[in-house]
Motif scaffolding. Structure first.
Motif, PDB file in Angstrom:
ATOM      1  N   SER A 138      13.463  13.299   7.805  1.00 14.16           N
ATOM      2  CA  SER A 138      12.226  12.940   7.303  1.00 14.16           C
ATOM      3  C   SER A 138      11.916  11.504   6.566  1.00 14.16           C
ATOM      4  CB  SER A 138      11.606  14.154   6.327  1.00 14.16           C
ATOM      5  OG  SER A 138      10.477  13.824   5.563  1.00 14.16           O
ATOM      6  N   GLY A 139      10.559  11.014   6.725  1.00 12.90           N
ATOM      7  CA  GLY A 139      10.569   9.892   6.199  1.00 12.90           C
ATOM      8  C   GLY A 139       9.828  10.335   4.717  1.00 12.90           C
ATOM      9  N   LEU A 140       9.689   8.888   3.843  1.00 12.18           N
ATOM     10  CA  LEU A 140       9.125   9.198   2.502  1.00 12.18           C
ATOM     11  C   LEU A 140       7.970   9.866   2.482  1.00 12.18           C
ATOM     12  CD1 LEU A 140      10.362   6.063   0.552  1.00 12.18           C
ATOM     13  CD2 LEU A 140      11.371   8.575   0.452  1.00 12.18           C
ATOM     14  N   VAL A 141       6.882   9.566   3.328  1.00 10.53           N
ATOM     15  CA  VAL A 141       5.632   9.937   3.267  1.00 10.53           C
ATOM     16  C   VAL A 141       5.722  11.457   3.631  1.00 10.53           C
ATOM     17  CG1 VAL A 141       3.251  10.064   4.199  1.00 10.53           C
ATOM     18  CG2 VAL A 141       4.477   7.724   3.813  1.00 10.53           C
ATOM     19  N   ASP A 142       6.190  11.854   4.570  1.00  7.64           N
ATOM     20  CA  ASP A 142       6.392  13.249   4.944  1.00  7.64           C
ATOM     21  C   ASP A 142       7.227  14.142   3.974  1.00  7.64           C
ATOM     22  OD1 ASP A 142       6.322  15.534   6.905  1.00  7.64           O
ATOM     23  OD2 ASP A 142       8.404  15.073   7.110  1.00  7.64           O
ATOM     24  N   LEU A 143       8.274  13.369   3.352  1.00  9.41           N
ATOM     25  CA  LEU A 143       9.066  14.056   2.315  1.00  9.41           C
ATOM     26  C   LEU A 143       8.150  14.518   1.018  1.00  9.41           C
ATOM     27  CD1 LEU A 143      11.782  15.370   1.561  1.00  9.41           C
ATOM     28  CD2 LEU A 143      12.442  12.801   0.547  1.00  9.41           C
ATOM     29  N   ALA A 144       7.367  13.194   0.794  1.00  8.42           N
ATOM     30  CA  ALA A 144       6.463  13.552  -0.432  1.00  8.42           C
ATOM     31  C   ALA A 144       5.314  14.768  -0.204  1.00  8.42           C
ATOM     32  CB  ALA A 144       5.542  12.139  -0.662  1.00  8.42           C
ATOM     33  N   ARG A 145       5.021  14.700   1.017  1.00  6.35           N
ATOM     34  CA  ARG A 145       4.092  15.859   1.094  1.00  6.35           C
ATOM     35  C   ARG A 145       4.904  17.392   1.160  1.00  6.35           C
ATOM     36  NH1 ARG A 145       2.465  12.974   5.978  1.00  6.35           N
ATOM     37  NH2 ARG A 145       0.652  11.677   5.548  1.00  6.35           N
ATOM     38  N   ARG A 146       6.053  17.452   1.612  1.00  6.76           N
ATOM     39  CA  ARG A 146       6.867  18.521   1.851  1.00  6.76           C
ATOM     40  C   ARG A 146       6.925  19.145   0.170  1.00  6.76           C
ATOM     41  NH1 ARG A 146      10.671  20.424   5.501  1.00  6.76           N
ATOM     42  NH2 ARG A 146      10.549  19.628   7.583  1.00  6.76           N
ATOM     43  N   ILE A 147       7.613  17.955  -0.551  1.00  8.98           N
ATOM     44  CA  ILE A 147       7.842  18.573  -1.948  1.00  8.98           C
ATOM     45  C   ILE A 147       6.764  18.927  -2.862  1.00  8.98           C
ATOM     46  CG2 ILE A 147       8.580  17.356  -4.192  1.00  8.98           C
ATOM     47  CD1 ILE A 147      10.329  15.415  -2.454  1.00  8.98           C
ATOM     48  N   ARG A 207       0.810  -1.146   0.080  1.00 13.71           N
ATOM     49  CA  ARG A 207       0.040   0.049   0.110  1.00 13.71           C
ATOM     50  C   ARG A 207       0.885   1.273   0.084  1.00 13.71           C
ATOM     51  NH1 ARG A 207      -1.373   3.485   3.709  1.00 13.71           N
ATOM     52  NH2 ARG A 207      -0.485   1.991   5.437  1.00 13.71           N
ATOM     53  N   LEU A 208       1.807   1.240   0.638  1.00 13.01           N
ATOM     54  CA  LEU A 208       2.737   2.470   0.942  1.00 13.01           C
ATOM     55  C   LEU A 208       3.440   2.561  -0.316  1.00 13.01           C
ATOM     56  CD1 LEU A 208       4.247   2.189   4.406  1.00 13.01           C
ATOM     57  CD2 LEU A 208       2.785   4.298   3.757  1.00 13.01           C
ATOM     58  N   ILE A 209       3.998   1.516  -0.949  1.00 11.70           N
ATOM     59  CA  ILE A 209       4.944   1.760  -2.138  1.00 11.70           C
ATOM     60  C   ILE A 209       3.760   2.084  -3.338  1.00 11.70           C
ATOM     61  CG2 ILE A 209       5.895   0.485  -4.086  1.00 11.70           C
ATOM     62  CD1 ILE A 209       7.144  -1.145  -1.985  1.00 11.70           C
ATOM     63  N   GLY A 210       2.506   1.716  -3.300  1.00 13.37           N
ATOM     64  CA  GLY A 210       1.767   2.276  -4.322  1.00 13.37           C
ATOM     65  C   GLY A 210       1.329   3.793  -4.184  1.00 13.37           C
ATOM     66  N   ASP A 211       1.023   4.025  -2.639  1.00 16.43           N
ATOM     67  CA  ASP A 211       0.624   5.552  -2.673  1.00 16.43           C
ATOM     68  C   ASP A 211       1.847   6.419  -2.974  1.00 16.43           C
ATOM     69  OD1 ASP A 211      -1.777   4.666  -1.748  1.00 16.43           O
ATOM     70  OD2 ASP A 211      -1.370   5.048   0.502  1.00 16.43           O
ATOM     71  N   LEU A 212       2.934   6.102  -2.594  1.00  9.05           N
ATOM     72  CA  LEU A 212       4.001   6.743  -2.802  1.00  9.05           C
ATOM     73  C   LEU A 212       4.259   6.744  -4.173  1.00  9.05           C
ATOM     74  CD1 LEU A 212       6.541   5.721  -0.226  1.00  9.05           C
ATOM     75  CD2 LEU A 212       5.442   7.750  -0.401  1.00  9.05           C
TER      76      LEU A 212
END
Length: 419
Positions: A128-137, A15-20
């Motif tokens: 930062s983790g990947l989920v948080d980093l994605a939001r930041r970007i 799920r996380l890989i798909g969402d990312l």
């Protein structure tokens, strides 16, 4: 708690890989749009100044930070996909590794947000983790796009303001070419074109400062207003020349007719002058102006200027001739009125004398000796050429006064007298 030591389920990992992955597609599109934005290149131009230069420096630094974060995000997502693809059903080792990649704050960020690649460097300001980093970007990409939109809007306002002037000058140049006018107007257009280009180029060096409140913006707006006023003035001059070109045949025809009228009026004034000078003694009339054949000659000059398309000179000369004709016509009318007024005054005095004579007859004073003498004097003056109008006026007034006096105090023997 070290989340990387706690393995995640295959379902959660997928799920996380798909969402990312979905987030990566959005971010990739946003980064491509940002990187290909034409005004990003504008912000890198060395000639920027003022507010825009300061804003550009900050925006470009933010872009660099964003790219470092996107690169780190892309690399970590790629590694997570590689780990997940090793086995169709990952074991604890893979799931623990995925937890470290997907859950843990593995991206070290400096105070400015730049990704820190050297693990031995100073402690990061944030991890930062990947989920948080994605939001930041995504958030930062949206913010940068908005900031660039402000630069775009500022440049658009400048393009609209100066572009309208440039288009007007180009249209006016075409009008001048149609006139065949090689004159100061064309030179003024060239000068204004250069000044508009110079002012526009200066404003483009700092579009944000040029369109905001403040000294820079006020200066640009004042200059734009000044140039607009000048262009409007030249446009009005050119419109006058076009009107002159198109209306010249009718205008010169009217002028020729007015000259004919002037000649006729002058002839009539000469005639009435001759009558007045013959019939009135010492009329005191001003001298008649000498004939002005130059006015008729100037018509030929006007036609020559028209053929040569020398519109400005033609307009000036045409105004001079028209004013001269109007002035001459008015002066001729004034002189006619002065001469004719003398003759009308003599007629008026004759009429008054006849009326008083009739009144004397009704009062039975026709034979009154002194009154009759006054009548004969006034009549002789009025019917002798040239007539001394001043003396005749005094004689008529004297006759009137004595008649009125006699009418109020009838003399013995006169009709109406008391016995």
């Amino acid at each position: 708690m070290n989340v990387s030591r706690w393995p995640m389920s295959r379902t959660e990992a997928d799920r996380l890989i798909g969402d990312l992955g979905v987030a990566y597609d959005r971010i990739s599109a946003a980064m491509y749009a940002l990187d290909s934005h034409p005004h990003l290149a504008v912000l890198r131009a060395p000639e920027l100044s003022g507010v825009t230069a300061r804003v550009a420096a900050g925006l470009l630094a933010r872009v660099d930070v964003l790219w470092s974060q996107f690169t780190a995000f892309s690399d970590l997502l790629h590694r997570a996909r590689e780990v997940r693809s090793r086995r169709s059903r990952p074991g604890d080792t893979e799931l623990r590794e995925l937890a470290g990649l997907l859950r843990a704050p593995v991206v070290r960020l400096g105070p400015d947000g730049m990704v820190l690649d050297d693990a031995s460097a100073d402690p990061p300001a944030h991890s930062s983790g990947l989920v948080d980093l994605a939001r930041r970007i995504e958030t930062e990409a949206t913010g940068l796009a908005g900031a660039l939109s402000e630069v775009v809007a500022a440049r658009t306002r400048l393009v609209e303001g100066f572009g309208q002037l440039t288009a007007t000058v180009a249209r006016l140049r075409a009008d001048v070419e149609g006139l065949g006018e090689d004159s100061a107007v064309a030179g003024d257009l060239d000068r204004l074109g250069r000044q508009i280009d110079e002012a526009y180029g200066n404003a483009l060096g700092d579009p944000l400062g040029a369109t905001r409140d403040g000294p820079s913006g006020s200066g640009v707006r004042d200059r734009l207003r000044e140039l607009t006023v000048e262009v409007t003035g030249v446009a009005e001059r050119i419109a006058d020349l076009i009107e002159l070109r198109d209306g010249y045949p009718g205008r010169v025809a009217r002028l020729a007719a007015e000259l004919d009228d002037l000649v006729a009026a002058t002839t009539e004034t000469d005639r009435i002058y001759a009558v007045a000078e013959a019939k009135i003694a010492n009329p005191g009339l001003p001298d008649l102006p000498a004939a002005n054949p130059a006015l008729r000659t100037q018509l030929h000059l006007l036609d020559q200027l028209h053929r040569e398309r020398r519109w400005q000179r033609l307009g000036a000369e045409l105004d001079v001739v028209e004013r001269a004709v109007v002035t001459a016509r008015r002066r001729s009318a004034e002189l006619y009125e002065a001469a004719d007024g003398l003759l009308r005054r003599r007629v008026e005095l004759r009429g008054r004398l006849d009326a008083y004579r009739a009144k004397a007859g009704r009062l039975g004073l026709i034979e009154h000796v002194e009154l009759s003498a006054r009548y004969r004097l006034a009549r002789d003056l009025l019917y002798t050429s040239p007539c001394d109008l001043g003396a005749a006026t005094r004689a008529v007034v004297a006759y009137q006064r004595q008649l009125n006096d006699l009418a109020e105090r009838p003399t013995p023997g006169a009709k109406g007298a008391v016995p």
